[in-house]
Design a protein around this motif. Structure first.
Motif, PDB file in Angstrom:
ATOM      1  N   MET A 174       0.850  -1.179   0.000  1.00  0.00           N
ATOM      2  CA  MET A 174       0.000   0.000   0.000  1.00  0.00           C
ATOM      3  C   MET A 174       0.894   1.239   0.000  1.00  0.00           C
ATOM      4  O   MET A 174       1.761   1.364   0.840  1.00  0.00           O
ATOM      5  CB  MET A 174      -0.909  -0.019   1.235  1.00  0.00           C
ATOM      6  CG  MET A 174      -1.903   1.115   1.247  1.00  0.00           C
ATOM      7  SD  MET A 174      -3.035   1.104   2.658  1.00  0.00           S
ATOM      8  CE  MET A 174      -3.882  -0.421   2.427  1.00  0.00           C
ATOM      9  N   GLU A 175       0.699   2.099  -0.942  1.00  0.00           N
ATOM     10  CA  GLU A 175       1.500   3.303  -1.107  1.00  0.00           C
ATOM     11  C   GLU A 175       0.932   4.438  -0.259  1.00  0.00           C
ATOM     12  O   GLU A 175       0.088   5.214  -0.700  1.00  0.00           O
ATOM     13  CB  GLU A 175       1.512   3.696  -2.582  1.00  0.00           C
ATOM     14  CG  GLU A 175       2.506   4.760  -2.933  1.00  0.00           C
ATOM     15  CD  GLU A 175       2.480   5.068  -4.425  1.00  0.00           C
ATOM     16  OE1 GLU A 175       2.656   6.235  -4.761  1.00  0.00           O
ATOM     17  OE2 GLU A 175       2.272   4.134  -5.218  1.00  0.00           O
ATOM     18  N   LEU A 176       1.393   4.541   0.999  1.00  0.00           N
ATOM     19  CA  LEU A 176       0.915   5.565   1.931  1.00  0.00           C
ATOM     20  C   LEU A 176       1.941   6.660   2.108  1.00  0.00           C
ATOM     21  O   LEU A 176       3.135   6.406   2.081  1.00  0.00           O
ATOM     22  CB  LEU A 176       0.666   4.958   3.317  1.00  0.00           C
ATOM     23  CG  LEU A 176      -0.592   4.168   3.530  1.00  0.00           C
ATOM     24  CD1 LEU A 176      -0.635   3.657   4.960  1.00  0.00           C
ATOM     25  CD2 LEU A 176      -1.825   4.960   3.219  1.00  0.00           C
ATOM     26  N   ARG A 177       1.423   7.868   2.340  1.00  0.00           N
ATOM     27  CA  ARG A 177       2.290   8.996   2.657  1.00  0.00           C
ATOM     28  C   ARG A 177       1.585   9.850   3.686  1.00  0.00           C
ATOM     29  O   ARG A 177       0.381  10.070   3.612  1.00  0.00           O
ATOM     30  CB  ARG A 177       2.554   9.806   1.380  1.00  0.00           C
ATOM     31  CG  ARG A 177       3.440  11.017   1.590  1.00  0.00           C
ATOM     32  CD  ARG A 177       3.754  11.727   0.277  1.00  0.00           C
ATOM     33  NE  ARG A 177       2.584  12.226  -0.429  1.00  0.00           N
ATOM     34  CZ  ARG A 177       1.987  13.394  -0.185  1.00  0.00           C
ATOM     35  NH1 ARG A 177       2.427  14.193   0.762  1.00  0.00           N
ATOM     36  NH2 ARG A 177       0.940  13.762  -0.903  1.00  0.00           N
ATOM     37  N   PHE A 178       2.335  10.307   4.680  1.00  0.00           N
ATOM     38  CA  PHE A 178       1.832  11.220   5.697  1.00  0.00           C
ATOM     39  C   PHE A 178       2.487  12.569   5.472  1.00  0.00           C
ATOM     40  O   PHE A 178       3.686  12.635   5.195  1.00  0.00           O
ATOM     41  CB  PHE A 178       2.196  10.723   7.104  1.00  0.00           C
ATOM     42  CG  PHE A 178       1.589   9.393   7.451  1.00  0.00           C
ATOM     43  CD1 PHE A 178       0.341   9.311   8.024  1.00  0.00           C
ATOM     44  CD2 PHE A 178       2.274   8.217   7.193  1.00  0.00           C
ATOM     45  CE1 PHE A 178      -0.220   8.089   8.340  1.00  0.00           C
ATOM     46  CE2 PHE A 178       1.727   6.985   7.512  1.00  0.00           C
ATOM     47  CZ  PHE A 178       0.471   6.918   8.088  1.00  0.00           C
TER      48      PHE A 178
END
Length: 141
Positions: free
Chosen positions: A1-5
């Motif tokens: 899963m390509e997550l960014r915060f």
């Protein structure tokens, strides 16, 4: 899963409105909500966005203050993750990211409020190391 915060720039803060409107307890009319969010962006507030690819799927408001009992701290507010992304470990990653982010800003303490009937959130926050220290009372004026 390509997550960014990432912190949402104050100039783009209104992107959080659709997610705020999904919060169960939110019954604030949209024009009032927009006015309040714009005001919040000028205070001791940041909003963290959770992005899947380039889509905003979650938010968490961060209110900074200094308290006599805790020193510099942050209060998490309006934590929301889109229902299609819940129960996938994103919440834990969010809390870990926030802890790292606010520690760098000198915070000693994180706190939050959650609705008394939201039992799944209570279990989640206990599992993340939060403890219940009191009750949050309100009086509408």
């Amino acid at each position: 899963m390509e997550l960014r915060f990432g912190i949402i720039p104050a100039s783009e803060i209104l992107v959080i409105i659709p997610l705020l409107q999904k919060l169960e307890e939110n019954s604030v009319p949209e024009p009032v909500l927009k006015e309040r969010v714009l005001s919040m962006a000028t205070e001791n507030y940041e909003c963290l966005g959770i992005y899947y690819s380039e889509t905003l799927i979650g938010i968490c408001g961060l209110w900074y203050q200094t308290r006599h009992y805790a020193g510099k701290n942050v209060e998490l507010d309006h934590v929301y993750i889109d229902e299609n992304f819940q129960s996938k470990g994103i919440g834990k990653k969010l809390i870990d990211f926030i802890a790292n982010h606010v520690t760098k800003k000198g915070c000693n303490w994180m706190e939050l409020n959650t609705y008394v009937h939201n039992f799944p959130s209570h279990k989640f926050y206990y599992n993340q190391g939060f403890v219940a220290k009191g009750y949050h009372f309100v009086k509408e004026l």
